[in-house]
Design a protein around this motif. Structure first.
Motif, PDB file in Angstrom:
ATOM      1  N   ASN A  19       0.872  -1.178   0.000  1.00 27.90           N
ATOM      2  CA  ASN A  19       0.000   0.000   0.000  1.00 27.90           C
ATOM      3  C   ASN A  19       0.915   1.236   0.000  1.00 27.90           C
ATOM      4  N   VAL A  20       1.494   1.531  -1.174  1.00 27.67           N
ATOM      5  CA  VAL A  20       2.504   2.582  -1.283  1.00 27.67           C
ATOM      6  C   VAL A  20       2.329   3.359  -2.576  1.00 27.67           C
ATOM      7  N   THR A  21       2.904   4.557  -2.589  1.00 34.40           N
ATOM      8  CA  THR A  21       3.023   5.363  -3.803  1.00 34.40           C
ATOM      9  C   THR A  21       4.499   5.525  -4.115  1.00 34.40           C
ATOM     10  N   LEU A  22       4.881   5.198  -5.349  1.00 30.68           N
ATOM     11  CA  LEU A  22       6.273   5.265  -5.779  1.00 30.68           C
ATOM     12  C   LEU A  22       6.369   6.265  -6.921  1.00 30.68           C
ATOM     13  N   ASP A  23       7.093   7.355  -6.698  1.00 35.35           N
ATOM     14  CA  ASP A  23       7.161   8.380  -7.745  1.00 35.35           C
ATOM     15  C   ASP A  23       8.564   8.914  -7.983  1.00 35.35           C
ATOM     16  N   ALA A  24       9.580   8.318  -7.350  1.00 33.99           N
ATOM     17  CA  ALA A  24      10.958   8.725  -7.627  1.00 33.99           C
ATOM     18  C   ALA A  24      11.371   8.260  -9.015  1.00 33.99           C
ATOM     19  N   ARG A  25      12.372   8.912  -9.569  1.00 36.86           N
ATOM     20  CA  ARG A  25      12.872   8.500 -10.880  1.00 36.86           C
ATOM     21  C   ARG A  25      13.336   7.050 -10.845  1.00 36.86           C
ATOM     22  N   ASP A 187      21.886  -6.028  -3.556  1.00 39.81           N
ATOM     23  CA  ASP A 187      23.127  -5.342  -3.197  1.00 39.81           C
ATOM     24  C   ASP A 187      22.832  -3.881  -2.879  1.00 39.81           C
ATOM     25  N   PRO A 188      22.943  -3.480  -1.613  1.00 39.14           N
ATOM     26  CA  PRO A 188      22.688  -2.079  -1.267  1.00 39.14           C
ATOM     27  C   PRO A 188      23.534  -1.090  -2.058  1.00 39.14           C
ATOM     28  N   ALA A 189      24.738  -1.522  -2.481  1.00 40.84           N
ATOM     29  CA  ALA A 189      25.595  -0.620  -3.258  1.00 40.84           C
ATOM     30  C   ALA A 189      24.947  -0.251  -4.586  1.00 40.84           C
ATOM     31  N   ASP A 190      24.188  -1.182  -5.181  1.00 37.59           N
ATOM     32  CA  ASP A 190      23.482  -0.882  -6.425  1.00 37.59           C
ATOM     33  C   ASP A 190      22.435   0.194  -6.187  1.00 37.59           C
ATOM     34  N   ALA A 191      21.707   0.055  -5.098  1.00 38.04           N
ATOM     35  CA  ALA A 191      20.676   1.041  -4.770  1.00 38.04           C
ATOM     36  C   ALA A 191      21.303   2.405  -4.505  1.00 38.04           C
ATOM     37  N   LEU A 192      22.392   2.417  -3.757  1.00 29.11           N
ATOM     38  CA  LEU A 192      23.059   3.685  -3.481  1.00 29.11           C
ATOM     39  C   LEU A 192      23.574   4.339  -4.753  1.00 29.11           C
ATOM     40  N   ARG A 193      23.940   3.534  -5.726  1.00 27.96           N
ATOM     41  CA  ARG A 193      24.542   4.079  -6.948  1.00 27.96           C
ATOM     42  C   ARG A 193      23.534   4.868  -7.783  1.00 27.96           C
ATOM     43  N   ILE A 194      22.304   4.346  -7.953  1.00 23.54           N
ATOM     44  CA  ILE A 194      21.387   5.030  -8.879  1.00 23.54           C
ATOM     45  C   ILE A 194      19.985   5.285  -8.325  1.00 23.54           C
ATOM     46  N   ALA A 195      19.609   4.682  -7.191  1.00 26.54           N
ATOM     47  CA  ALA A 195      18.222   4.796  -6.731  1.00 26.54           C
ATOM     48  C   ALA A 195      18.031   6.035  -5.858  1.00 26.54           C
ATOM     49  N   ASP A 196      17.086   6.875  -6.239  1.00 29.72           N
ATOM     50  CA  ASP A 196      16.759   8.052  -5.435  1.00 29.72           C
ATOM     51  C   ASP A 196      16.096   7.637  -4.127  1.00 29.72           C
ATOM     52  N   GLU A 197      15.222   6.643  -4.221  1.00 32.70           N
ATOM     53  CA  GLU A 197      14.519   6.137  -3.048  1.00 32.70           C
ATOM     54  C   GLU A 197      14.592   4.614  -3.030  1.00 32.70           C
ATOM     55  N   ALA A 198      14.287   4.046  -1.870  1.00 31.29           N
ATOM     56  CA  ALA A 198      14.303   2.590  -1.732  1.00 31.29           C
ATOM     57  C   ALA A 198      13.212   2.168  -0.762  1.00 31.29           C
ATOM     58  N   ALA A 202      10.131  -7.371   3.302  1.00 30.06           N
ATOM     59  CA  ALA A 202      10.441  -8.422   4.267  1.00 30.06           C
ATOM     60  C   ALA A 202       9.147  -9.087   4.682  1.00 30.06           C
ATOM     61  N   ASP A 203       9.163 -10.406   4.682  1.00 35.67           N
ATOM     62  CA  ASP A 203       7.989 -11.183   5.114  1.00 35.67           C
ATOM     63  C   ASP A 203       6.727 -10.784   4.358  1.00 35.67           C
ATOM     64  N   GLY A 204       6.892 -10.486   3.054  1.00 30.59           N
ATOM     65  CA  GLY A 204       5.722 -10.184   2.239  1.00 30.59           C
ATOM     66  C   GLY A 204       5.141  -8.806   2.436  1.00 30.59           C
ATOM     67  N   ARG A 205       5.884  -7.897   3.048  1.00 29.59           N
ATOM     68  CA  ARG A 205       5.403  -6.531   3.261  1.00 29.59           C
ATOM     69  C   ARG A 205       6.410  -5.545   2.679  1.00 29.59           C
ATOM     70  N   ILE A 206       5.903  -4.457   2.126  1.00 27.95           N
ATOM     71  CA  ILE A 206       6.764  -3.423   1.568  1.00 27.95           C
ATOM     72  C   ILE A 206       6.657  -2.167   2.418  1.00 27.95           C
ATOM     73  N   SER A 207       7.793  -1.600   2.761  1.00 26.48           N
ATOM     74  CA  SER A 207       7.810  -0.376   3.555  1.00 26.48           C
ATOM     75  C   SER A 207       7.582   0.830   2.664  1.00 26.48           C
ATOM     76  N   PRO A 208       7.166   1.965   3.224  1.00 29.93           N
ATOM     77  CA  PRO A 208       7.078   3.199   2.436  1.00 29.93           C
ATOM     78  C   PRO A 208       8.463   3.579   1.911  1.00 29.93           C
ATOM     79  N   PRO A 209       8.530   4.218   0.750  1.00 25.63           N
ATOM     80  CA  PRO A 209       9.839   4.607   0.209  1.00 25.63           C
ATOM     81  C   PRO A 209      10.506   5.676   1.065  1.00 25.63           C
ATOM     82  N   GLN A 210      11.850   5.589   1.134  1.00 23.64           N
ATOM     83  CA  GLN A 210      12.662   6.593   1.807  1.00 23.64           C
ATOM     84  C   GLN A 210      13.833   6.944   0.901  1.00 23.64           C
ATOM     85  N   ARG A 211      14.438   8.095   1.150  1.00 22.66           N
ATOM     86  CA  ARG A 211      15.677   8.406   0.447  1.00 22.66           C
ATOM     87  C   ARG A 211      16.665   7.278   0.702  1.00 22.66           C
TER      88      ARG A 211
END
Length: 230
Positions: A19-25, A187-198, A202-211
């Protein structure tokens, strides 16, 4: 903007809820194997049918749309190239099942040039390196010209330097073409390299996006356990 409203996907004894909204590039989905990352991508792409809830692209409800009717393209782990077809024939499938027109051929040449495969159109996938196959698959995604691109760890088998090159190319293409990217990452390094948010799965649940930088600097308990930081 991708919105997952009270989404629930059931596969055997496993249930994924979102139950999230994802709008980062570029948004990364981080979490252990079996947490639901690929399941979530498959639901957005239309390969898995949710039990309940809605998937919206901006204001358009695409929950019941076929994969071909969605504004979505997907890059898979195995690149999904047909070995009996040339690179040109593989990427042409993004445009037509018939002989490409002159305008389409021009677009194909431009796409291969942009991903660094100029002159490779007559080659078959088996004659290409792993990185070159990834570039051919990315060219096909470009030609599909859909605004939401899903990456299911297509570069996981590449070496670190080559993987970084491919991630940088994806980020450049997202900026150039106004694309939104949703990428699975172990790999967290991949996310740090190009992802604005993440987001953490875990256990079938998705957290709200954060920087991404903030999330990894102060990870929640689920992410700490995954990273081994306990």
């Amino acid at each position: 903007m991708l919105r997952l409203e009270a989404l629930e996907v059931r596969q055997g004894s496993f249930t994924l809820t979102a139950n999230v909204t994802l709008d980062a590039r570029v948004t990364a989905l981080i979490g252990p194997s079996g947490s639901g990352k690929s399941t979530l991508l498959n639901a957005v792409a239309g390969f898995v049918t949710p039990a309940t809830g809605h998937i919206l692209w901006h204001t358009q409800d695409i929950t019941a749309a076929t994969p071909a009717a969605r504004p979505v393209s997907m890059l898979f782990q195995d690149n999904n190239l047909f070995p009996h077809l040339t690179v040109d024939e593989n990427i042409a499938l993004a445009l037509t099942h018939r002989r490409p027109s002159d305008a389409q051929r021009t677009a194909m040449v431009a796409a291969l040039d942009r991903v660094g495969l100029s002159g490779f159109g007559a080659r078959r996938p088996g004659t290409l390196s792993g990185g070159q196959q990834s570039r051919a698959a990315l060219a096909r995604v470009m030609l599909q010209n859909r605004p939401l691109v899903l990456l299911d760890e297509p570069f996981a088998a590449l070496g670190p330097a080559l993987k970084h090159d491919m991630l940088d190319l994806v980020a450049d293409l997202a900026r150039e073409h106004g694309l939104q990217i949703l990428m699975v990452s172990h790999d967290p390094a991949d996310a740090l390299r190009i992802a604005d948010e993440a987001c953490v799965l875990a256990d079938g649940r998705i957290s709200p996006p954060q920087r991404t930088t903030e999330l990894l600097a102060n990870p929640p308990p689920d992410l700490k356990r995954y990273l081994g930081d306990v």
